[in-house]
Design a protein around this motif. Sequence first.
Motif, PDB file in Angstrom:
ATOM      1  N   ALA A  76       0.829  -1.204   0.000  1.00  0.00           N
ATOM      2  CA  ALA A  76       0.000   0.000   0.000  1.00  0.00           C
ATOM      3  C   ALA A  76       0.862   1.251   0.000  1.00  0.00           C
ATOM      4  O   ALA A  76       0.608   2.205  -0.752  1.00  0.00           O
ATOM      5  N   PHE A  77       1.895   1.253   0.836  1.00  0.00           N
ATOM      6  CA  PHE A  77       2.759   2.430   0.901  1.00  0.00           C
ATOM      7  C   PHE A  77       3.519   2.635  -0.404  1.00  0.00           C
ATOM      8  O   PHE A  77       3.706   3.774  -0.857  1.00  0.00           O
ATOM      9  N   ASP A  78       3.949   1.558  -1.028  1.00  0.00           N
ATOM     10  CA  ASP A  78       4.667   1.680  -2.299  1.00  0.00           C
ATOM     11  C   ASP A  78       3.802   2.359  -3.362  1.00  0.00           C
ATOM     12  O   ASP A  78       4.300   3.157  -4.166  1.00  0.00           O
ATOM     13  N   VAL A  79       2.500   2.076  -3.366  1.00  0.00           N
ATOM     14  CA  VAL A  79       1.607   2.716  -4.335  1.00  0.00           C
ATOM     15  C   VAL A  79       1.507   4.208  -4.043  1.00  0.00           C
ATOM     16  O   VAL A  79       1.565   5.039  -4.956  1.00  0.00           O
ATOM     17  N   LEU A  80       1.362   4.571  -2.760  1.00  0.00           N
ATOM     18  CA  LEU A  80       1.292   5.991  -2.402  1.00  0.00           C
ATOM     19  C   LEU A  80       2.577   6.714  -2.776  1.00  0.00           C
ATOM     20  O   LEU A  80       2.547   7.860  -3.263  1.00  0.00           O
ATOM     21  N   ARG A  81       3.689   6.051  -2.561  1.00  0.00           N
ATOM     22  CA  ARG A  81       4.977   6.670  -2.892  1.00  0.00           C
ATOM     23  C   ARG A  81       5.093   6.891  -4.401  1.00  0.00           C
ATOM     24  O   ARG A  81       5.609   7.921  -4.845  1.00  0.00           O
TER      25      ARG A  81
END
Length: 389
Positions: A339-344
């Motif tokens: 999830a964080f990788d997508v936001l980044r």
Amino acid sequence: MATIGERVVNLRKRAGMSQAELASISGVSASLIRKLEQGSRSDVRLETARKIAAALRVPTTAIITDHVGDQADAETVDHWGAVRRALHGLGDQSGEPPTVDGIRRALDASMPLWRGDKYAELATTLPKLLADTDTLVGTDRSQRFVRSRLLHLTGWLLTQTRQFEAAELALLRGLDDADDLLEAAAIVSTRCWLLLRRGRLEQARQLAIKWADDVEPRISRATPRDLSAWGWLLLRSSAAAVRDNRPGEAEDAIRLARTAAVAMSRDISPGDDFLRTFGPITVAMKRAENAMVEDRPDLVLRMSQAIPTNDLAPTSNNRNRHLLDVADAHRRSRQYGEAFDVLRRIRQDSPEWIVNQGYAKDILKGIFAGRRTLTSDMRDLADFVRLDY
């Protein structure tokens, strides 16, 4: 008018449920339900309202009030003050009078800023462009087209940055200058999106249905402009219906939108207008969005595997909105790293866009709640989007 809390308690009692039972069925915390009913919380996110409504088996509009999501962040309001003043005719109109051709060239030159979500540059250049356009007092077709086009773009931008009252003004003014039915339909589609963001689901649904009926084409003879106008209104109708706990109606509308998309064969921007970009990828993204509203993260992740999100994707705005759904699906599946990788990735591609997305902040809060420790990258992103946690 009854408050949200008063509506929830009345509907809950009518359904014969306790607060604990409503919390268990809806998936909304008992603490939040208690605060709503006691009046210590006076607002709620649309997603939460839909969950409560689904548990009570009523439309979401039976719970929410018209002001949901109306308030913009104070920092954003100040940032767009000059644009709002120009919309009201208070912009600087000094200097040599502009021409229609000159304004058209300036608008064409600014298009990379609109497509690329360059909000800071638009906040600087847009007031003068609006003021110049206000000098076009004639009613010939070229002047009306330029005014309508700029006002439509302005309404879209102000909706994106949560300037809802100003966005409404821009879109209604643009609609007055619309040159033909399909141009008007494109503006109405954006207005439906504005109504959705304000939580006015029934108004958005009815407006989209009416206009979709008005512009429905004969598929065998339809042009890309016809299909885009009709398809987008169907997508808006579907979005309003699924948020108002009308899943069957939402599915019917998006099925018709897919018919238009198949006839289009690929995603096309009629007249090189990125706001009208429509086709199979756009519909697939919106179908995934509906699945996320229905709290089906597993389906969103499966669907996302067949949806391109590279440079071939229709528009940056629709791509990024889809990626937020993907990020949230990972979060709800407790895949916090993914999830964080997508936001980044969204931050890297569209930094000014993500700052304006409350949805992105909510996803980031959920990631933080699910982790014991935060990485330096996570803290950096939280600071970048001005997360209050």
